[in-house]
Scaffold this motif. Sequence first.
Motif, PDB file in Angstrom:
ATOM      1  N   ALA A 239      34.592  40.507  38.600  1.00  0.00           N
ATOM      2  CA  ALA A 239      34.343  41.908  38.943  1.00  0.00           C
ATOM      3  C   ALA A 239      34.257  42.095  40.451  1.00  0.00           C
ATOM      4  N   LEU A 240      33.600  41.161  41.146  1.00  0.00           N
ATOM      5  CA  LEU A 240      33.444  41.282  42.602  1.00  0.00           C
ATOM      6  C   LEU A 240      34.763  41.052  43.329  1.00  0.00           C
ATOM      7  N   LEU A 241      35.634  40.209  42.757  1.00  0.00           N
ATOM      8  CA  LEU A 241      36.947  39.984  43.368  1.00  0.00           C
ATOM      9  C   LEU A 241      37.753  41.271  43.417  1.00  0.00           C
ATOM     10  N   ARG A 242      37.428  42.161  42.548  1.00  0.00           N
ATOM     11  CA  ARG A 242      38.104  43.469  42.515  1.00  0.00           C
ATOM     12  C   ARG A 242      37.729  44.318  43.731  1.00  0.00           C
ATOM     13  N   GLN A 243      36.677  43.906  44.463  1.00  0.00           N
ATOM     14  CA  GLN A 243      36.164  44.635  45.627  1.00  0.00           C
ATOM     15  C   GLN A 243      35.855  46.096  45.282  1.00  0.00           C
ATOM     16  N   PRO A 244      34.968  46.277  44.301  1.00  0.00           N
ATOM     17  CA  PRO A 244      34.702  47.635  43.816  1.00  0.00           C
ATOM     18  C   PRO A 244      33.707  48.383  44.687  1.00  0.00           C
TER      19      PRO A 244
ATOM     20  N   GLU B 249      39.511  34.606  49.196  1.00  0.00           N
ATOM     21  CA  GLU B 249      38.801  35.717  48.562  1.00  0.00           C
ATOM     22  C   GLU B 249      38.224  35.303  47.206  1.00  0.00           C
ATOM     23  N   VAL B 250      38.938  34.436  46.501  1.00  0.00           N
ATOM     24  CA  VAL B 250      38.438  33.940  45.212  1.00  0.00           C
ATOM     25  C   VAL B 250      37.137  33.160  45.409  1.00  0.00           C
ATOM     26  N   TRP B 251      37.140  32.251  46.388  1.00  0.00           N
ATOM     27  CA  TRP B 251      35.929  31.471  46.648  1.00  0.00           C
ATOM     28  C   TRP B 251      34.795  32.354  47.147  1.00  0.00           C
TER      29      TRP B 251
ATOM     30  N   LEU C 275      40.119  34.815  37.129  1.00  0.00           N
ATOM     31  CA  LEU C 275      39.609  35.653  38.220  1.00  0.00           C
ATOM     32  C   LEU C 275      40.686  36.586  38.758  1.00  0.00           C
ATOM     33  N   ARG C 276      41.883  36.046  38.968  1.00  0.00           N
ATOM     34  CA  ARG C 276      42.965  36.871  39.525  1.00  0.00           C
ATOM     35  C   ARG C 276      43.458  37.929  38.546  1.00  0.00           C
ATOM     36  N   TRP C 277      43.065  37.820  37.291  1.00  0.00           N
ATOM     37  CA  TRP C 277      43.446  38.874  36.341  1.00  0.00           C
ATOM     38  C   TRP C 277      42.940  40.230  36.831  1.00  0.00           C
ATOM     39  N   ALA C 278      41.789  40.233  37.485  1.00  0.00           N
ATOM     40  CA  ALA C 278      41.228  41.487  37.995  1.00  0.00           C
ATOM     41  C   ALA C 278      41.945  41.974  39.245  1.00  0.00           C
ATOM     42  N   ARG C 279      42.514  41.026  40.016  1.00  0.00           N
ATOM     43  CA  ARG C 279      43.184  41.399  41.268  1.00  0.00           C
ATOM     44  C   ARG C 279      44.217  40.329  41.580  1.00  0.00           C
ATOM     45  N   PRO C 280      45.430  40.457  41.050  1.00  0.00           N
ATOM     46  CA  PRO C 280      46.448  39.404  41.149  1.00  0.00           C
ATOM     47  C   PRO C 280      46.798  39.001  42.573  1.00  0.00           C
ATOM     48  N   GLN C 281      46.651  39.901  43.539  1.00  0.00           N
ATOM     49  CA  GLN C 281      47.054  39.592  44.915  1.00  0.00           C
ATOM     50  C   GLN C 281      45.958  38.901  45.721  1.00  0.00           C
TER      51      GLN C 281
ATOM     52  N   THR D 163      31.205  38.493  27.208  1.00  0.00           N
ATOM     53  CA  THR D 163      32.140  38.146  28.272  1.00  0.00           C
ATOM     54  C   THR D 163      33.528  37.877  27.708  1.00  0.00           C
ATOM     55  N   LEU D 164      34.527  38.521  28.287  1.00  0.00           N
ATOM     56  CA  LEU D 164      35.908  38.292  27.883  1.00  0.00           C
ATOM     57  C   LEU D 164      36.577  37.386  28.905  1.00  0.00           C
ATOM     58  N   LEU D 165      36.830  36.156  28.504  1.00  0.00           N
ATOM     59  CA  LEU D 165      37.583  35.212  29.323  1.00  0.00           C
ATOM     60  C   LEU D 165      38.770  34.717  28.522  1.00  0.00           C
TER      61      LEU D 165
END
Length: 579
Positions: free
Chosen positions: A509-514, A464-466, A453-459, A442-444
């Motif tokens: 990864a899920l925050l990215r909404q893939p 959405e984070v929760w 978390l926002r690194w994957a999706r800054p906006q 894991t890279l943190l």
Amino acid sequence: MADGITQDLRALGGRLLREQRARTAWVLVLTIVNMAAQGFTVALLVPLLRVAGVPTGAGLVGAIDRGIQSAFLAAGLPPTLPAVLALFVVVAWTQAILEHLELVETTRLEQGLVRELRETLYRRLLAARWRFFTERRGSDLAHAVTRDTDRAGAAVGYLLRAVAQSASVVVYGALAIAVSPAASGVALAGGLLLAMLLRPALRSAHATGEALGSTSADALALVTQHVEAIKLVKSYGAEARTVEAFQAVAVRSADSAVDATRAHARAHVVTIAGSATLLGVILFVAIETLHLDPATTLVLAFLFWRLVPRLTDVQQSLRFAVHELPGFEIVRRLLDAADEAREAGAADAAETPMEIRSAIVFDRVSFAYDAAPVLHDVSCEIPAGRITAFSGPSGSGKTTLVDLVLGLISPTSGAIRIDETLLTAERLASWRAAVAYVPQETLLFHDTILANLRWARPQATITEVWEALAAAAAEDFVRRLPAGLDTVIGDRGVRLSGGERQRLALARALLRQPSVLVLDEATSAVDAESEARMLDAIQALRGSITTVLVSHRDAPLRRADAAYRLSDGTVGVQLSDAV
């Protein structure tokens, strides 16, 4: 100077002119104006000699004196000592201000080039193919982006100083020739001899610069490895031998620094002693052989008194420039290598992720590293919205298959299709925009949970984070933390447990909404309870996200809709129990 050094200096100068043309022109203008101010300062010494009682004669020195007197009278000022001194002080202050401005602008120019090199190198590195990174030490890339670009900037700074100092040499040399061509001829011959004596010093400076850069990169690599493995080092009680390994590199680095200083000092001794000898010869020739008048002799002595140190400075600046030049050589080679390894179409972010409606299809895919086969004629389907698992022993090709799914590498033969669309280099950006990846390690970052978390999706919004944390079975433990989302988790998430780190990685990864979720041994390093929570979270995604799960453990395989077993680079299918 060796041809290679000359070519690198030309390349560095050419890049400076291309990337910083306007600022370079401004610095050159300041240099020229400063040259003029220096020449005028020297000219004002002539009337000072006259008012001090030294005859200026009928030669060039006398002509300068008469010209300045005429200028004073034309301005309605008597050429008296106070007037000449006042003008001398004004010109000296002007020259000092010009030199200050020239130094500041030269530094701006130097740092502008450093910034441009860093940004260009970083951009090209990130646009390079995955294979490019597997062939190099990560610390070497970090060293190039930071230390080597700094050295390139330092080389530019020294070159610009050499140019400015050479301009001063031209001014004082031209005045000296005008005052006494014969004495200046002696100075020119002596200067050429001194330059020949110092020529080996440039090659030595380059060699010591290469050695110092190499040991610096090795030291960074060793420290990086040891810090990353600090838990292992301490658990093995290996502190002493780890220190010994670092000491060996530190000794080499110190020896390289001493060798560089010794080479510079040796050249400096030759320069100072040779310059003093040259000045003595010039004055002897002027007085005993040429029988110059006192005013001319004094002016000539002053000119050479100012000229000789500048010759020394030019030589020293060139030595330091050549010493720092290997940094630019490394950056230039890395820029070329990264450019050759550039991914077609993958450098720019795609606005629209590629959709997957039916399946990811491997059609007789083979892959080899340097003619060493890893996967052979693999054909399989990863259905959309389902969980597909891959298992197999170490070396069976699981990691290579993941890299193919992520688009990090391309098949040696065969094809990968997304539905009916062939996955080509031009479609990599839009494909990766649809994919999220959770690796085994894991890279943190040493930052807050929210920033990680926002690194994957800054906006992403806080809501959405929760939601992502809840989907990854990580919401409860984050809410229990005193600072919640603002908790700083330490380098690589060291303040969290292994299971907590992996669940945060899944949430990111899920925050990215893939559309596609790839998990490469993502549960292999956690306990059974944490694994069960993650698998429950992954199972809940069935139908909405296509999941590719790589694992050698039974629990993940039992949760999959289909499990493929890899062996010696080939795939055999076995259907798992549907959940």
